[in-house]
Design a protein around this motif. Structure first.
Motif, short mmCIF file in Angstrom:
data_model
loop_
_atom_site.label_atom_id
_atom_site.label_comp_id
_atom_site.label_asym_id
_atom_site.label_seq_id
_atom_site.Cartn_x
_atom_site.Cartn_y
_atom_site.Cartn_z
N HIS A 32 2.63 1.97 7.91
CA HIS A 32 1.73 1.83 9.15
C HIS A 32 1.86 3.15 10.01
O HIS A 32 1.05 3.69 10.60
CB HIS A 32 2.59 0.75 9.75
N ARG A 41 -0.45 5.83 8.83
CA ARG A 41 -2.04 5.53 9.23
C ARG A 41 -2.30 5.78 10.75
O ARG A 41 -3.13 6.28 11.02
CB ARG A 41 -2.44 3.88 9.00
N ASP A 68 0.81 -1.11 0.11
CA ASP A 68 0.10 -0.05 0.01
C ASP A 68 0.70 1.22 0.08
O ASP A 68 0.49 2.41 0.59
CB ASP A 68 -0.94 0.14 1.26
N PHE A 81 -5.09 10.12 2.13
CA PHE A 81 -4.78 8.75 1.61
C PHE A 81 -5.38 8.56 -0.04
O PHE A 81 -5.11 7.56 -0.46
CB PHE A 81 -5.33 7.89 2.55
N VAL A 104 -0.29 4.93 -0.28
CA VAL A 104 -0.86 5.82 0.63
C VAL A 104 0.38 6.90 0.94
O VAL A 104 0.03 8.10 1.25
CB VAL A 104 -1.07 4.81 1.85
N HIS A 108 -2.44 9.53 11.42
CA HIS A 108 -3.64 10.14 11.01
C HIS A 108 -4.72 9.61 11.83
O HIS A 108 -6.04 10.26 11.76
CB HIS A 108 -3.94 9.91 9.51
N GLU A 109 -4.64 8.87 12.83
CA GLU A 109 -5.72 8.58 13.62
C GLU A 109 -5.94 9.82 14.51
O GLU A 109 -5.25 10.76 14.92
CB GLU A 109 -5.27 7.29 14.53
#
Length: 304
Positions: free
Chosen positions: A180, A183, A57, A274, A60, A186-187
């Protein structure tokens, strides 16, 4: 102009001529967008040419880290500069090499340091992939070397537009875990803690404080943007780093180059880090206007 033609997979090149321009003369303005590969199609086109293993991925990272909007407002600056004086021309170069793999604004052997990404991404390990990326990088740099000499060497001006994300994320390094890490960053709980970046950041000085842009231009731009209700600073997030091609050109053509960042969430219809984003033309024009005004003033003064 025959020396400046598009290079497939490397650069989009075009020349804009005012209705009274001498089409054989050197352009007054160069707009160089080294991180212009901002569409998913740009990423996919190069990714399919690479054979080695890459992080899952990885697109991203491409979307988070690509300069969406830089080409849009840079091109609008050129259009406004020509509209102010129809005898002018502009040379526009948009890099088509995604910086996810190799960064056209870095020296090819640059290592990651001081918040600056490396030349070739550290997760690219396949020897054939590295050779491919370096060949693309060298082709782009050779083109841009000629472009700067053609425009700035003849007394013209160069603009290097960038965009950056709205917050500075505390990601320690770029490696196989970058997707990872992004992501997680961006929580919602994590995102709210990252410092918000200035809306406009003028990259005009070295780390030692030496000014490479024209005298007075940073101050004038800060005043103009603040009059529009935008926060503008000089050297808020970055200085001219010696690992960058921008530093090399701004040093070579001192006082003839402007480099800046604009927060991309202010340029797009909806900020979706994303995924591919859509730039609103009226926003590109709003941020382009002060830059075009200052470049027009500089060129007019230079011509007297």
């Amino acid at each position: 102009m025959t020396q400046f033609v598009p290079l497939e997979g490397v650069a989009h090149v075009e020349r804009l001529d005012g209705p009274r321009a001498d089409r054989h003369a050197a352009p007054a303005l160069l707009v160089e967008v080294p991180h212009g590969a901002d569409r998913r199609a740009h990423y996919d086109a190069l990714r399919t040419r690479m054979r080695g293993a890459l992080p899952e991925d990885l697109h991203v990272f491409f979307h988070v880290n690509t300069d969406v909007g830089a080409w849009d407002y840079g091109r609008r600056v050129a259009e406004r500069v020509i509209a102010a004086r129809p005898d002018r021309s502009a040379l526009l170069v948009r890099c088509l090499i995604p910086r996810t793999f190799v960064d056209a604004n870095r020296l090819e052997d640059a290592a990651e340091s001081a918040g600056m990404t490396a030349g070739v991404a550290p997760y690219v390990l396949d020897a054939d992939d590295v050779a491919l990326l370096l060949s693309l990088h060298r082709a782009y740099v050779a083109l841009i070397d000629r472009a700067y000499e053609h425009v700035c060497g003849a007394g013209g001006f160069a603009l290097t537009p960038h965009t950056y994300g709205p917050r500075t994320m505390g990601i320690a390094k770029i490696d196989d875990e970058i997707v990872h890490a992004l992501r997680a960053a961006h929580e919602p709980d994590a995102w709210s803690r990252w410092p918000v970046r200035p809306e406009i950041d003028l990259i005009t000085r070295t780390a030692e404080g030496e000014l490479l842009a024209p005298e007075g231009m940073p101050e004038s731009l800060i005043t103009a943007y603040r009059a529009l209700g935008h926060e503008a600073v000089e050297g808020g997030a970055y200085t001219m780093h010696p690992s960058t091609q921008a530093h090399r050109y701004a040093t070579r053509h001192r006082g003839q180059v402007l480099c800046l960042e604009i927060r991309r969430d202010l340029l797009v219809e909806r900020y979706t880090p994303f995924d591919e984003m859509h730039v609103l033309p009226e926003r590109a024009d709003r941020f382009a206007t002060p830059i075009a005004t200052e470049i027009d003033r500089w060129l007019t003064t230079r011509a007297r």
